[in-house]
Design a protein around this motif. Structure first.
Motif, PDB file in Angstrom:
ATOM      1  N   GLU A 203      47.458  33.416  55.596  1.00 50.37           N
ATOM      2  CA  GLU A 203      48.319  33.427  56.772  1.00 50.37           C
ATOM      3  C   GLU A 203      49.084  34.738  56.957  1.00 50.37           C
ATOM      4  O   GLU A 203      49.354  35.148  58.091  1.00 50.37           O
ATOM      5  N   GLN A 204      49.427  35.391  55.852  1.00 48.68           N
ATOM      6  CA  GLN A 204      50.267  36.583  55.936  1.00 48.68           C
ATOM      7  C   GLN A 204      49.541  37.853  55.481  1.00 48.68           C
ATOM      8  O   GLN A 204      50.060  38.961  55.670  1.00 48.68           O
ATOM      9  N   GLY A 205      48.394  37.675  54.865  1.00 51.80           N
ATOM     10  CA  GLY A 205      47.645  38.836  54.402  1.00 51.80           C
ATOM     11  C   GLY A 205      48.055  39.355  53.052  1.00 51.80           C
ATOM     12  O   GLY A 205      47.461  40.292  52.512  1.00 51.80           O
ATOM     13  N   ARG A 206      49.083  38.729  52.463  1.00 57.19           N
ATOM     14  CA  ARG A 206      49.541  39.143  51.139  1.00 57.19           C
ATOM     15  C   ARG A 206      50.223  37.987  50.439  1.00 57.19           C
ATOM     16  O   ARG A 206      50.949  37.212  51.062  1.00 57.19           O
ATOM     17  N   ALA A 207      49.958  37.850  49.134  1.00 59.60           N
ATOM     18  CA  ALA A 207      50.579  36.799  48.327  1.00 59.60           C
ATOM     19  C   ALA A 207      51.724  37.391  47.523  1.00 59.60           C
ATOM     20  O   ALA A 207      51.584  38.445  46.905  1.00 59.60           O
ATOM     21  N   THR A 208      52.868  36.707  47.556  1.00 54.52           N
ATOM     22  CA  THR A 208      54.042  37.168  46.808  1.00 54.52           C
ATOM     23  C   THR A 208      54.674  35.994  46.073  1.00 54.52           C
ATOM     24  O   THR A 208      54.508  34.836  46.450  1.00 54.52           O
ATOM     25  N   GLY A 209      55.381  36.285  45.028  1.00 57.37           N
ATOM     26  CA  GLY A 209      56.138  35.245  44.347  1.00 57.37           C
ATOM     27  C   GLY A 209      55.314  34.263  43.545  1.00 57.37           C
ATOM     28  O   GLY A 209      55.805  33.191  43.181  1.00 57.37           O
ATOM     29  N   TYR A 210      54.068  34.592  43.247  1.00 57.09           N
ATOM     30  CA  TYR A 210      53.237  33.693  42.455  1.00 57.09           C
ATOM     31  C   TYR A 210      53.613  33.790  40.980  1.00 57.09           C
ATOM     32  O   TYR A 210      54.246  34.755  40.537  1.00 57.09           O
ATOM     33  N   ASP A 211      53.224  32.780  40.221  1.00 57.58           N
ATOM     34  CA  ASP A 211      53.504  32.760  38.787  1.00 57.58           C
ATOM     35  C   ASP A 211      52.836  33.957  38.116  1.00 57.58           C
ATOM     36  O   ASP A 211      51.670  34.255  38.381  1.00 57.58           O
ATOM     37  N   PRO A 212      53.542  34.681  37.242  1.00 62.67           N
ATOM     38  CA  PRO A 212      52.963  35.849  36.556  1.00 62.67           C
ATOM     39  C   PRO A 212      51.670  35.539  35.801  1.00 62.67           C
ATOM     40  O   PRO A 212      50.849  36.436  35.589  1.00 62.67           O
ATOM     41  N   ALA A 213      51.491  34.276  35.426  1.00 69.22           N
ATOM     42  CA  ALA A 213      50.268  33.893  34.716  1.00 69.22           C
ATOM     43  C   ALA A 213      49.033  34.032  35.592  1.00 69.22           C
ATOM     44  O   ALA A 213      47.901  34.036  35.086  1.00 69.22           O
ATOM     45  N   LEU A 214      49.231  34.167  36.893  1.00 72.26           N
ATOM     46  CA  LEU A 214      48.118  34.285  37.847  1.00 72.26           C
ATOM     47  C   LEU A 214      47.862  35.727  38.275  1.00 72.26           C
ATOM     48  O   LEU A 214      47.153  35.979  39.239  1.00 72.26           O
ATOM     49  N   GLU A 215      48.418  36.676  37.533  1.00 69.60           N
ATOM     50  CA  GLU A 215      48.301  38.091  37.886  1.00 69.60           C
ATOM     51  C   GLU A 215      46.851  38.558  37.938  1.00 69.60           C
ATOM     52  O   GLU A 215      46.487  39.405  38.759  1.00 69.60           O
ATOM     53  N   SER A 216      45.999  38.004  37.078  1.00 65.60           N
ATOM     54  CA  SER A 216      44.593  38.432  37.058  1.00 65.60           C
ATOM     55  C   SER A 216      43.856  38.047  38.333  1.00 65.60           C
ATOM     56  O   SER A 216      42.769  38.565  38.612  1.00 65.60           O
ATOM     57  N   ILE A 217      44.433  37.134  39.111  1.00 65.42           N
ATOM     58  CA  ILE A 217      43.839  36.698  40.376  1.00 65.42           C
ATOM     59  C   ILE A 217      44.522  37.359  41.565  1.00 65.42           C
ATOM     60  O   ILE A 217      43.857  37.777  42.520  1.00 65.42           O
ATOM     61  N   PHE A 218      45.851  37.479  41.495  1.00 68.26           N
ATOM     62  CA  PHE A 218      46.612  37.919  42.664  1.00 68.26           C
ATOM     63  C   PHE A 218      47.278  39.285  42.504  1.00 68.26           C
ATOM     64  O   PHE A 218      48.184  39.623  43.282  1.00 68.26           O
ATOM     65  N   ALA A 219      46.844  40.069  41.549  1.00 67.31           N
ATOM     66  CA  ALA A 219      47.385  41.422  41.427  1.00 67.31           C
ATOM     67  C   ALA A 219      47.216  42.141  42.757  1.00 67.31           C
ATOM     68  O   ALA A 219      46.234  41.922  43.480  1.00 67.31           O
ATOM     69  N   TYR A 220      48.174  43.012  43.066  1.00 67.77           N
ATOM     70  CA  TYR A 220      48.208  43.632  44.396  1.00 67.77           C
ATOM     71  C   TYR A 220      46.891  44.313  44.757  1.00 67.77           C
ATOM     72  O   TYR A 220      46.400  44.179  45.886  1.00 67.77           O
TER      73      TYR A 220
ATOM     74  N   LEU B  61      43.968  43.597  43.834  1.00 65.83           N
ATOM     75  CA  LEU B  61      42.869  42.641  43.959  1.00 65.83           C
ATOM     76  C   LEU B  61      42.945  41.833  45.256  1.00 65.83           C
ATOM     77  O   LEU B  61      41.947  41.245  45.682  1.00 65.83           O
ATOM     78  N   GLN B  62      44.117  41.789  45.848  1.00 62.07           N
ATOM     79  CA  GLN B  62      44.317  40.910  46.998  1.00 62.07           C
ATOM     80  C   GLN B  62      43.445  41.243  48.213  1.00 62.07           C
ATOM     81  O   GLN B  62      42.951  40.316  48.870  1.00 62.07           O
ATOM     82  N   PRO B  63      43.198  42.504  48.543  1.00 58.73           N
ATOM     83  CA  PRO B  63      42.325  42.771  49.696  1.00 58.73           C
ATOM     84  C   PRO B  63      40.932  42.175  49.528  1.00 58.73           C
ATOM     85  O   PRO B  63      40.384  41.604  50.491  1.00 58.73           O
ATOM     86  N   PHE B  64      40.361  42.306  48.315  1.00 57.69           N
ATOM     87  CA  PHE B  64      39.030  41.734  48.101  1.00 57.69           C
ATOM     88  C   PHE B  64      39.088  40.207  48.160  1.00 57.69           C
ATOM     89  O   PHE B  64      38.236  39.570  48.793  1.00 57.69           O
TER      90      PHE B  64
END
Length: 310
Positions: free
Chosen positions: A195-212, A214-217
């Motif tokens: 919805e916003q094009g960027r994920a913020t505030g996620y649990d640090p344990a999910l960094e391997s998925i939502f690292a900045y 990595l988010q465009p891909f």
């Protein structure tokens, strides 16, 4: 090792032969464009043969099916086995391997680029090749990439250990099983990404998925749903999945089959994600990713050959 140079269309291709293999097939390095370079393996034949284009799984998987941490040679072996069945194959390194030389950053690559690369390969061989038919075979993430690219371009499609659900749904389900509670954070992050094009505030344990970076891909990936894409294919389809696959649940293969009931399917009880037989536990399964001596399960070779040659 002999090397014979020949002109094919507007490019130079190098053929290399070995004494061991020259009676069964030849190999040619084919550069389709600045992003795509791969190996064309062709059986000796006086008649037209079918061509299978292999599309690799997620990550830095090279043309042989290996990454930087493992060596199983699955697709290298598979191409040689198919050559014995009279089938040509083309397998290539993703553009991910070219980014340093081309000055491209990893966060500038999207799933759409991978799809366009397969389209370029299909256009190249449809124009410059002389094949009985062309079949796209995608493995893992490559199943989605291949099915989107194959539409109106190929004569057949093979999904090998491919998901039926969108990647965000798959990841949320996996997290719910492995780390209950984190799936809620993942759900919110994916919602923000859509919805916003960027994920913020996620649990640090999910960094391997939502690292900045990595988010465009990931944003480009989650917009595709395999079940929506595979039904668009007006061509023969083969779905292959295994009971020992620890990366893609067998339910994913079953769901793909449900939406295209006319498709052929092969379920191999003891087959893992890289098409090897696993009789033991998860440790054996993990070790197999770095054991190139393991043979590909014969049912897969026979099933693909029969599908392509039918």
């Amino acid at each position: 090792m002999k090397k014979i140079l020949f002109l094919c269309a507007v490019m130079i291709t190098t053929f290399s032969f070995s004494q061991k293999d020259e009676k069964e097939f030849n190999s040619a390095v084919v550069k389709v464009n600045k992003y795509i370079e791969g190996l064309l393996v062709t059986p000796y034949s006086d008649e037209k043969v079918p061509l299978v284009i292999f599309v690799m799984d997620a990550g830095a998987i090279n043309r042989d099916g290996n990454d930087r941490m493992s060596k199983n040679d699955t697709f290298k072996k598979l191409t040689y086995e198919l050559a014995k069945q009279g089938i040509a194959t083309y397998r290539y390194d993703k553009r991910l391997f070219k980014i340093d030389g081309l000055g491209i950053k990893e966060n500038e690559i999207s799933l759409d680029h991978y799809i366009q690369d397969v389209v370029s390969i299909l256009d190249y061989f449809n124009k410059n090749g002389n094949y009985k038919k062309i079949v796209v075979a995608g493995h893992g993430q490559g199943s989605l990439v291949g099915m989107v690219a194959a539409k109106d371009k190929a004569n057949g499609f093979i999904s090998i250990a491919g998901n039926a659900e969108s990647v965000d749904q798959v990841i949320i389900e996996q997290i719910a099983k492995q780390a209950p509670g984190l799936d809620k954070s993942a759900f919110i992050a994916f919602k923000q990404l859509k919805e916003q094009g960027r994920a913020t505030g996620y649990d640090p344990a999910l960094e391997s998925i939502f690292a900045y970076h990595l988010q465009p891909f990931m944003r480009s990936w989650i917009k595709y749903n395999p079940t929506d894409e595979i039904v668009k294919l007006k061509m023969p389809i083969l779905i292959i999945f295994g009971g020992k696959d620890i990366q893609v649940d067998i339910g994913q293969g079953e769901k793909l089959k449900e939406v295209v009931p006319e498709a052929q399917s092969i379920f191999v009880k003891n087959m893992n994600h890289i098409l090897k037989e696993i009789k033991g536990d998860r440790l054996e399964n993990h070790k197999s990713y770095n054991e190139p001596f393991r043979k590909i399960i014969p049912e897969v070779i026979t099933g693909i050959a029969n599908f392509v040659n039918q």
